[in-house]
Scaffold this active site. Structure first.
Site, mmCIF file in Angstrom:
data_model
loop_
_atom_site.group_PDB
_atom_site.id
_atom_site.type_symbol
_atom_site.label_atom_id
_atom_site.label_comp_id
_atom_site.label_asym_id
_atom_site.label_seq_id
_atom_site.Cartn_x
_atom_site.Cartn_y
_atom_site.Cartn_z
ATOM 1 C CE1 TYR A 130 -4.031 1.436 -0.572
ATOM 2 C CE2 TYR A 130 -3.541 2.780 1.343
ATOM 3 C CZ TYR A 130 -4.307 2.522 0.228
ATOM 4 O OH TYR A 130 -5.350 3.352 -0.096
ATOM 5 C CE LYS B 249 -7.326 2.507 2.227
ATOM 6 N NZ LYS B 249 -7.967 3.712 1.747
#
EC number: 1.1.1.38
Length: 560
Positions: free
Chosen positions: A100, A171
């Site tokens: 991420y 996510k």
């Protein structure tokens, strides 16, 4: 923990090895290799997931660039999801920045160049009349969490077209890694409505719809087609809006939050983690949030969402709404937002300062950030501008003149867009500032003392919210649930021993943190009548039952 009883599956041979949710690679037992026609398709030695994970980590460390590491990890995810999450679990502090922020930003920019395998759904405007069919085509049938983006406002990078798909994928990986939600329940979706990024339109490698972005009624009707199709396909799903442009983000959230269980992580998730971090930072200096004067650099949907959440928390601490609003100052490129300004966004209007309240200020200079910090005696400074270097030495020194330990939160992502680096803030404040950032940064040092920089990252919050919603079987997400998540994060932060400078617990405890936040969120959902009543014991049992662990299950063969 989700049950570990044998799993009956119809796939066999190469088809089984090509199914990421089921593939075990070299960990298939001798009996499974015979039963599923895998004999000869795998090396002879039967390995444990720990052995596989050790090899994968060794291979990961052989890459020198974060981008290459990201590509390698995504390849594991697309071939063996259980191994992927076991590797994250074993090395979460090292791997999270790779899957991420900040690395995912570069991955979004290069999405079409590094594309390997399909993941999730790409729903394009030209095929808008086939959305029901597309949802039926999803490889995962029992979807409980969707993260959707249209790619228009990716981190601080702007319009990335279909490259924005990297964000829902990342996510959802964190929903599993941090919140224990099974990857079998997670579906990333990209709404391809074109792009206004000319560089992408001119790129022969670009894989999306080569067309300027649709807008207005066309856009709204398309999103509505999608939402209604989702409601038909998975009526109880949790849908997270991600990285929509601010002119669409708030209207979409307001329109649909009462139609299905949904939230916008950029507005609500960012607000919840920011307020949780701020409460914890105030506790570090034995003060309340309601005692602070707070300035925001950046008055977009994210900044305004945080500000409104702060105001609600101040009210919980005893201030009136009017008192709380007088302590929050929004600054954008035009200066301090006041009620004399025209053409403000609808969500900005409640956050303006009244000209009558600041009539005694010195206005010989433009009321930019430095002037606001000085004249409003700001003690907390948020950066949500997406612009590098806007927190200057003058600004930080002015903060230090107002309070012994100012709280400075440059939250813009990725790291290339941060308003000031933690080391700069530490130097300018002579080690006095309490600092947290949106992306990971190394420790800072000043006069021989090392200070840890907490990452005020949504991953502290949204996995717990998701787990709490699933455990409570909530039908919506209220502002009170978000406030409960913030308070839980702050309360948890006090429980853990932290390094000097740290505000939040180490990320290695993220699963424990998510479980505790989930419990608080679920309780609040019940209190708000968004979930049916359940005893504390049964709620804890549901949380455990929903918490997936990256372990292989035994397989038994069945037919379709």
């Amino acid at each position: 923990m989700l049950n570990q009883r044998p799993l009956y599956i119809p796939f066999a041979g190469p088809a089984l090895l090509e199914t990421p949710l089921l593939n075990k690679g070299s960990a298939f037992s001798s009996e499974e290799r015979d039963s599923f026609n895998l004999t000869g398709l795998l090396p002879h030695n039967i390995e444990t997931i720990e052995e596989q994970s050790s090899r994968a980590y060794l291979q990961l460390r052989s890459f020198t660039s974060d981008m290459d590491k990201h590509i390698y990890l995504r390849n594991i995810q697309d071939t063996n999801e259980t191994l992927f999450h076991h590797l994250i679990e074993q090395h979460i502090e090292e791997v999270m920045p790779l899957i991420y922020t900040p690395t995912v930003g570069q991955a979004c920019e290069k999405f079409s160049q590094i594309y390997r395998r399909k993941r999730g759904l790409f729903i394009s405007y030209p095929e808008r009349h086939k959305i029901d069919d597309m949802l039926q085509n999803a490889t995962k049938q029992n979807v409980k969490v969707i993260v959707v983006t249209d790619g228009e406002r990716i981190l601080g990078l702007g319009d990335q077209g279909i490259g924005g798909m990297g964000i829902p994928i990342g996510k959802l990986a964190l929903y599993t890694a941090c919140g224990g939600i099974s990857p079998a329940y997670c579906l990333p979706i990209l709404l391809d409505v074109g792009t206004n990024n000319q560089q992408l339109l001119d790129d022969p490698m670009y894989m999306g719809w080569r067309n300027p972005r649709i807008s207005g009624d066309e856009y709204n009707e398309f999103v509505d087609l999608f939402i209604q199709a989702v409601k038909r396909r998975w009526p109880e799903v949790l849908l997270q809006f991600e990285d929509f442009a601010q002119e669409n983000a708030t209207p979409l959230l307001n329109k649909y939050r009462d139609q299905l269980c949904c939230f916008n992580d950029d507005i609500q998730g960012t607000a919840a983690v920011s307020v949780g971090t701020l409460i914890a930072a105030c506790l570090n200096k034995s003060q309340k949030l309601s005692q602070q004067n707070i300035a925001f650099l950046g008055a977009g949907s994210a900044g305004c969402g945080i500000a409104e959440h702060i105001i609600r928390q101040m009210q919980r601490e005893g201030l009136t709404e009017e008192q709380a609003r007088r302590q929050v100052f929004m600054v954008d490129r035009y200066g301090l937002l006041t009620d004399s300004m025209t053409e403000l966004q609808k969500f900005q209007t409640p956050l303006v300062q009244k000209e009558s309240d600041i009539e005694h200020w010195d206005k010989s200079q433009k009321l930019g950030l430095a002037q606001v910090v000085k004249q409003a005696r700001i003690t907390v400074l948020f950066g949500v501008s997406g612009q590098k270097g806007l927190f200057t030495q003058e600004v930080v020194e002015a903060l230090c003149a107002n309070t012994e330990h100012p709280i400075v939160l440059p939250l813009s992502n990725p790291t290339s867009r941060v308003e000031a680096t933690p080391q700069e803030v530490t130097n300018w404040s002579r080690g006095k500032a309490i600092v947290a950032t949106g992306s990971p940064f190394p420790n800072t040092t000043f006069e021989g003392q090392s200070y840890e920089v907490s990452q005020c990252n949504n991953s502290y919050i949204f996995p717990g919210i998701g787990l709490g919603v699933l455990a409570a079987r909530a039908t919506g997400i209220s502002d009170n649930m978000l406030t409960a998540a913030s308070q839980a994060l702050a309360d948890i932060s006090v429980e853990y021993e932290k390094a000097p400078g740290a505000i939040l617990p180490p990320i290695k405890f993220i699963r424990e943190i998510s479980e505790k936040i989930a419990y608080a969120v679920a309780l609040q959902a019940i209190e708000d009548k968004l979930a049916l009543p359940v005893t504390a014991e049964n709620l804890e049992r549901r949380l455990k039952a929903n918490f997936w662990l990256p372990k292989y299950r035994d397989y038994r063969r069945t037919s379709f």
